[in-house]
Write a protein that holds these residues in place. Structure first.
Motif, short mmCIF file in Angstrom:
data_model
loop_
_atom_site.label_atom_id
_atom_site.label_comp_id
_atom_site.label_asym_id
_atom_site.label_seq_id
_atom_site.Cartn_x
_atom_site.Cartn_y
_atom_site.Cartn_z
N MET A 1 0.96 1.58 -20.12
CA MET A 1 0.94 0.83 -18.88
C MET A 1 1.45 1.71 -17.74
SD MET A 1 2.97 -2.67 -17.99
CE MET A 1 2.90 -3.32 -16.37
N SER A 2 0.92 1.50 -16.56
CA SER A 2 1.38 2.20 -15.37
C SER A 2 1.34 1.23 -14.19
CB SER A 2 0.54 3.44 -15.10
OG SER A 2 -0.79 3.06 -14.86
N VAL A 3 2.16 1.52 -13.18
CA VAL A 3 2.27 0.68 -11.99
C VAL A 3 2.34 1.59 -10.78
CG1 VAL A 3 3.72 -1.01 -10.80
CG2 VAL A 3 3.53 -1.09 -13.27
N ARG A 4 1.75 1.16 -9.67
CA ARG A 4 1.87 1.93 -8.42
C ARG A 4 3.34 2.08 -8.06
NH1 ARG A 4 -2.41 1.35 -4.00
NH2 ARG A 4 -0.53 1.55 -2.73
N ILE A 5 3.72 3.24 -7.55
CA ILE A 5 5.12 3.50 -7.24
C ILE A 5 5.66 2.57 -6.17
CG2 ILE A 5 4.69 5.34 -5.57
CD1 ILE A 5 7.11 6.81 -6.81
N ASP A 6 4.87 2.24 -5.15
CA ASP A 6 5.36 1.34 -4.10
C ASP A 6 5.56 -0.08 -4.64
OD1 ASP A 6 2.58 0.95 -4.34
OD2 ASP A 6 2.32 0.49 -2.21
N LYS A 7 4.69 -0.51 -5.53
CA LYS A 7 4.82 -1.84 -6.13
C LYS A 7 6.07 -1.91 -7.02
CE LYS A 7 1.06 -4.90 -7.13
NZ LYS A 7 -0.13 -5.18 -7.88
N TRP A 8 6.32 -0.84 -7.78
CA TRP A 8 7.47 -0.82 -8.67
C TRP A 8 8.78 -0.80 -7.88
CZ3 TRP A 8 11.67 2.25 -9.68
CH2 TRP A 8 12.37 1.95 -10.85
N LEU A 9 8.84 -0.02 -6.80
CA LEU A 9 10.04 0.02 -5.97
C LEU A 9 10.37 -1.35 -5.39
CD1 LEU A 9 9.36 3.39 -4.16
CD2 LEU A 9 11.29 2.93 -5.69
N GLY B 1 8.51 10.42 2.67
CA GLY B 1 9.19 11.41 1.84
C GLY B 1 10.57 11.02 1.37
N LYS B 2 10.97 9.77 1.56
CA LYS B 2 12.30 9.32 1.12
C LYS B 2 12.33 9.03 -0.37
CE LYS B 2 13.56 7.55 5.61
NZ LYS B 2 13.76 6.39 6.44
N VAL B 3 11.17 8.97 -0.98
CA VAL B 3 11.08 8.76 -2.43
C VAL B 3 10.35 9.97 -3.01
CG1 VAL B 3 10.16 7.31 -4.26
CG2 VAL B 3 11.01 6.26 -2.16
N LYS B 4 10.97 10.59 -3.99
CA LYS B 4 10.35 11.73 -4.66
C LYS B 4 10.16 11.41 -6.13
CE LYS B 4 12.07 15.31 -1.64
NZ LYS B 4 11.46 15.34 -0.55
N TRP B 5 9.01 11.80 -6.66
CA TRP B 5 8.65 11.57 -8.06
C TRP B 5 8.71 12.90 -8.78
CZ3 TRP B 5 4.27 13.67 -10.40
CH2 TRP B 5 3.95 13.17 -11.66
N ASN B 6 9.56 12.99 -9.79
CA ASN B 6 9.74 14.25 -10.53
C ASN B 6 9.93 15.43 -9.57
OD1 ASN B 6 9.50 12.88 -12.97
ND2 ASN B 6 7.31 13.21 -13.09
N GLY B 7 10.67 15.20 -8.47
CA GLY B 7 11.00 16.25 -7.50
C GLY B 7 9.94 16.54 -6.47
N GLU B 8 8.85 15.79 -6.46
CA GLU B 8 7.74 16.05 -5.53
C GLU B 8 7.47 14.85 -4.64
OE1 GLU B 8 4.28 16.98 -7.78
OE2 GLU B 8 5.28 18.53 -8.95
N ARG B 9 6.99 15.13 -3.42
CA ARG B 9 6.52 14.04 -2.55
C ARG B 9 5.23 13.50 -3.11
NH1 ARG B 9 7.15 14.96 3.82
NH2 ARG B 9 6.22 12.90 3.70
N VAL B 10 5.04 12.19 -3.01
CA VAL B 10 3.83 11.57 -3.54
C VAL B 10 3.30 10.54 -2.56
CG1 VAL B 10 4.43 11.90 -5.96
CG2 VAL B 10 5.22 9.86 -4.79
N LYS B 11 2.13 10.01 -2.87
CA LYS B 11 1.53 8.94 -2.08
C LYS B 11 1.90 7.60 -2.73
CE LYS B 11 -2.28 11.68 -0.36
NZ LYS B 11 -3.72 11.80 -0.22
N PRO B 12 1.86 6.50 -1.97
CA PRO B 12 2.24 5.19 -2.51
C PRO B 12 1.41 4.72 -3.69
CG PRO B 12 2.12 5.10 -0.12
CD PRO B 12 1.58 6.44 -0.54
N ALA B 13 0.20 5.21 -3.84
CA ALA B 13 -0.68 4.78 -4.93
C ALA B 13 -0.41 5.54 -6.23
CB ALA B 13 -2.13 4.94 -4.53
N ARG B 14 0.52 6.46 -6.23
CA ARG B 14 0.85 7.24 -7.44
C ARG B 14 1.22 6.30 -8.58
NH1 ARG B 14 0.29 11.43 -10.60
NH2 ARG B 14 1.46 13.12 -9.71
N GLU B 15 0.64 6.52 -9.73
CA GLU B 15 0.93 5.70 -10.90
C GLU B 15 2.25 6.15 -11.53
OE1 GLU B 15 -0.84 3.01 -12.12
OE2 GLU B 15 -2.02 3.18 -10.30
N LEU B 16 3.13 5.21 -11.77
CA LEU B 16 4.45 5.46 -12.33
C LEU B 16 4.44 5.10 -13.81
CD1 LEU B 16 7.27 6.29 -11.29
CD2 LEU B 16 7.75 3.88 -10.96
N HIS B 17 5.09 5.91 -14.63
CA HIS B 17 5.15 5.67 -16.07
C HIS B 17 6.61 5.67 -16.53
CE1 HIS B 17 1.16 7.39 -15.32
NE2 HIS B 17 0.77 6.64 -16.34
#
Length: 72
Positions: free
Chosen positions: A1-9, A28-44
């Motif tokens: 399962m995965s969820v969009r990062i903005d939805k999960w936050l 850029g206030k939220v970084k995923w694994n140390g990188e800037r991402v877009k809101p649609a990034r799937e989070l695991h």
């Protein structure tokens, strides 16, 4: 399962609205694994996030996923 990062936050209650979560990711206030991402990034599970809110910075590891807020 995965969820969009903005939805999960939003569901994890880091931000009051999904729109605020989306803006934080885009600015850029939220970084995923140390990188800037877009809101649609799937989070695991086991992804690492760094979340800057005001003067506080949260470094967290995702241990569960949800796209809905729990009503209490």
């Amino acid at each position: 399962m995965s969820v969009r990062i903005d939805k999960w936050l939003w569901a994890a209650r880091f931000y009051k609205t999904r729109s605020l979560a989306q803006q934080a990711v885009e600015s850029g206030k939220v970084k995923w694994n140390g990188e800037r991402v877009k809101p649609a990034r799937e989070l695991h599970v086991n992804d690492r996030l760094s979340i800057a809110i005001g003067d506080a910075t949260w470094d967290i590891s995702v241990i569960g996923l949800s796209d809905k807020r729990d009503r209490k």
